[in-house]
Design an enzyme around this catalytic site. Structure first.
Site, PDB file in Angstrom:
ATOM      1  N   ASP B  90      40.062  56.106  19.251  1.00 43.46           N
ATOM      2  CA  ASP B  90      39.942  57.577  19.511  1.00 43.46           C
ATOM      3  C   ASP B  90      40.680  57.863  18.098  1.00 43.46           C
ATOM      4  OD1 ASP B  90      42.766  57.154  19.283  1.00 43.46           O
ATOM      5  OD2 ASP B  90      43.234  57.626  21.464  1.00 43.46           O
ATOM      6  N   ASP B 262      37.080  54.098  29.429  1.00 41.06           N
ATOM      7  CA  ASP B 262      38.285  53.394  29.121  1.00 41.06           C
ATOM      8  C   ASP B 262      39.424  54.095  29.972  1.00 41.06           C
ATOM      9  OD1 ASP B 262      38.576  55.862  27.127  1.00 41.06           O
ATOM     10  OD2 ASP B 262      40.598  54.822  27.427  1.00 41.06           O
ATOM     11  N   CYS B 300      37.464  38.195  44.574  1.00 41.87           N
ATOM     12  CA  CYS B 300      37.498  38.293  43.031  1.00 41.87           C
ATOM     13  C   CYS B 300      37.278  36.820  42.483  1.00 41.87           C
ATOM     14  CB  CYS B 300      38.887  38.977  42.738  1.00 41.87           C
ATOM     15  SG  CYS B 300      39.136  39.224  40.978  1.00 41.87           S
ATOM     16  N   CYS B 302      38.192  36.181  39.128  1.00 37.54           N
ATOM     17  CA  CYS B 302      39.183  36.350  38.145  1.00 37.54           C
ATOM     18  C   CYS B 302      40.134  34.865  38.221  1.00 37.54           C
ATOM     19  CB  CYS B 302      40.034  37.483  37.907  1.00 37.54           C
ATOM     20  SG  CYS B 302      41.634  37.724  39.119  1.00 37.54           S
ATOM     21  N   CYS B 305      43.062  35.577  40.942  1.00 39.93           N
ATOM     22  CA  CYS B 305      42.608  35.297  42.276  1.00 39.93           C
ATOM     23  C   CYS B 305      42.166  34.024  42.406  1.00 39.93           C
ATOM     24  CB  CYS B 305      41.611  36.408  42.601  1.00 39.93           C
ATOM     25  SG  CYS B 305      42.217  38.015  42.717  1.00 39.93           S
ATOM     26  N   HIS B 331      43.844  40.441  37.062  1.00 43.17           N
ATOM     27  CA  HIS B 331      42.908  40.857  38.113  1.00 43.17           C
ATOM     28  C   HIS B 331      42.628  42.303  38.018  1.00 43.17           C
ATOM     29  CE1 HIS B 331      41.717  41.707  42.037  1.00 43.17           C
ATOM     30  NE2 HIS B 331      42.505  42.719  42.115  1.00 43.17           N
TER      31      HIS B 331
END
Lengths: 374, 374
Positions: B90, B262, B300, B302, B305, B331
């Site tokens: 930014d 974002d 999920c 990930c 998980c 997660h």
């Protein structure tokens, strides 16, 4: 199960294999400490990537939080923390004596107050075994009393109590898939250490732990005690030097016939920004590292050293980013695990004894000891 | 370089590819925030394993610590933080307005005091570009002024300043390997947003950012502003909705033609023990999870998980183990990245519009917004 095979010897140093329900444990071995069912700041996947094979967890902490019954209900410690490899739990004794508040010791056990909420609890040898059976580690410890090493009278009393408690633990044990190790005590007194080694050996447990060292005595005293006990420890059983230690301590321990070590030092140093290196311990917060493009240790094969600069890690520390602790923990743990891998190669090659002075010299600037309870 | 190819459209929703010097960016995309050159508590390797392709870092923070000159001297931000994939910075504007102390705005720039040590600094459009060139991200932002969205008079003033500053930024930019995005401002005023979209589009930057939303206005106001601007944003350039947002915001943003998002929300929630789940946000510290053997989200994919129970994560939280934040961050970030992957498939299949109400329903209990500065 729990057979210990010595594959090579070099004077008193041994390279071996200890069979456990969760796989063969190659010795000598350094175990990272996962006090509360986690090696601080690391995932089990990261711990495995370090080459770690054995992880230690603390009975006192897990009994208080989340409770050994909770862990048992969730399938035991391996499943709870997702570490499918060998695990070791201590008896809770050391933490009761070092962390708990207002403890009262009698011949049958210890009554203490939790360091978390002040609630009252009691550990006996039977209770410690029952908790460790709930947790379900591959290697468990007899309940022992750790004395002030320089107080001969108290050391004798604590040793005798440790012996009686060890007998009770052997009888109390029910599970066949856990190896119970008796613990040798006796402070820094040659006569007590000899008597204790003989007595614990006579119990014929599948391994022997050495307690009450690295608790304030000098390095020379620790080495002398290891030398004194060694002839009385059964050759064909693994020997575990509890809570030890520095790189120098590991080298000196293997030299005196020790097979298993554990210590919070690598992860604790990491939280204080301190990293093992060939130049000695680096305080990575130091401003001299602000633009240093080198890895922590150019000779190291860990993720941290293969990926990041000292400048980046220093930035993380200054910016109070928790990743700093993770990255230094990875390096410090890998450093000790790699040292043990190196030592094992030397033992197998028959060159360990001649390499000892070189190894001690390499690590001489990383030798300071810290307190070992976490 | 910096070509944007739209591969599929579904009403206003777009699936595209944006070429950058560090690889193609598949859109729509959610970018994890690495404020201080690190996605909090995660290694770059863990971030990559989430399926993350773009990471955002903050110019204000890196200018103060470790300094953009230090980052430049160490080879730029990609090399410094070891993220070899696309990066976005930014302009520093938002943080100057939200974090810095005693700022003074004039037509040429902003003078402010560091929130770290109170030292005085000045950002101008030229200076912001120079700092971002030192950092070296693939996508950089024009220096803008973010107003109180409900103050029409100030919003007009800030918008006009943002337009002048955007022109200066375009002229100040020297590096050819960075895509500068102009930023549309204008609060929640339809006339200002229309004028700003037209003006920023006229600068012909390789992408357009939408600033000044998700800063206190209602969801309806945000949606209305996206609807108002959309006809004036060039079709063939990526559109980046800054600092947004919740799962619901992402769905609504894509529906209104946004390509890049974002937000600190996933990692910030993680530090407060809060996890996205199909049941709504879970506070994993809650005692109801003490013996819960389910993963955070059974659907999920990930690491967290696929590996751990809610009971284990709750234990880590209660025991104050930092690993809890790492596991929940993994997660939460994966949840939003997976949502974007799912949305992209629907756009390519031409079914996104008809899936929107289902998606919004699935995520309705995860919709609360939090502040977006970290």
């Amino acid at each position: 199960m729990f057979e210990f095979t010595i594959t090579a010897k070099n004077a008193r140093a041994r390279a071996g294999v200890f069979t456990t329900p969760h796989g063969d444990l190659i010795t000598p071995v350094f175990a990272p400490v996962g006090t509360q069912a986690t090696v601080k700041t690391l995932t089990p996947s990261q711990v495995k990537d370090l080459g770690a094979t054995l992880v230690l967890s603390n009975t006192y902490h897990l009994y208080l939080r989340p409770g050994d019954d909770v862990v048992a209900g969730l399938g035991g410690l391996h499943r709870f923390m997702r570490w499918p490899h060998p695990l070791l739990t201590d008896s809770g004794g050391f933490q009761v004596f070092s962390l708990a508040q207002t403890r009262h010791i009698d011949d049958e056990g210890v009554t203490f107050k939790s360091h978390i909420d002040g609630s009252t609890h009691r550990f006996t040898p039977q209770r410690s075994i029952r908790i460790q059976e709930n947790l379900g580690a591959d290697i468990i410890m007899a309940f022992d009393e750790c004395s002030d090493p320089n107080d001969h009278e108290y050391s004798k009393l604590a040793m005798e109590r440790t012996h009686r408690w060890a007998e009770i633990c052997v009888k109390a044990k029910r599970r066949g898939d856990q190896a119970l190790f008796g613990i040798v005590q006796g402070g820094v007194q040659e006569d007590l250490r000899t008597a204790s080694a003989k007595f614990i050996a006579s119990l014929d447990t599948p391994g022997i732990a050495i307690g009450g060292l690295s608790v304030g005595e000098t390095k020379e005293e620790m080495h002398a005690m290891l030398d004194v006990m060694e002839p009385y420890l059964p050759e064909n059983k693994p020997r575990y030097l509890m809570g030890v230690g520095t790189p120098e301590d590991l080298i000196n321990g293997v030299l005196r016939g020790v097979d298993i070590f554990d210590c919070v030092l690598p992860t604790r140093l990491a939280r204080h920004h301190s990293a093992f290196s060939p130049e000695g311990r680096l305080n990575l917060m130091n401003t001299t590292f602000a633009r240093d493009e080198r890895p922590v240790d150019e000779t190291c094969d860990c993720y941290t050293c293969k990926t990041f600069t000292r400048a980046y890690i220093r930035h993380l520390i200054v910016a109070k980013e928790l990743l700093a602790g993770t990255l230094i923990s990875i390096h410090n743990l890998r450093a000790l695990i790699r040292l043990m891998e190196e030592i094992r190669i030397y033992i197998v090659n028959g060159t360990f004894e001649e390499k000892v002075s070189l190894l001690l010299d390499q690590w001489k600037n990383n030798a300071n000891r810290q307190m070992v309870n976490e």
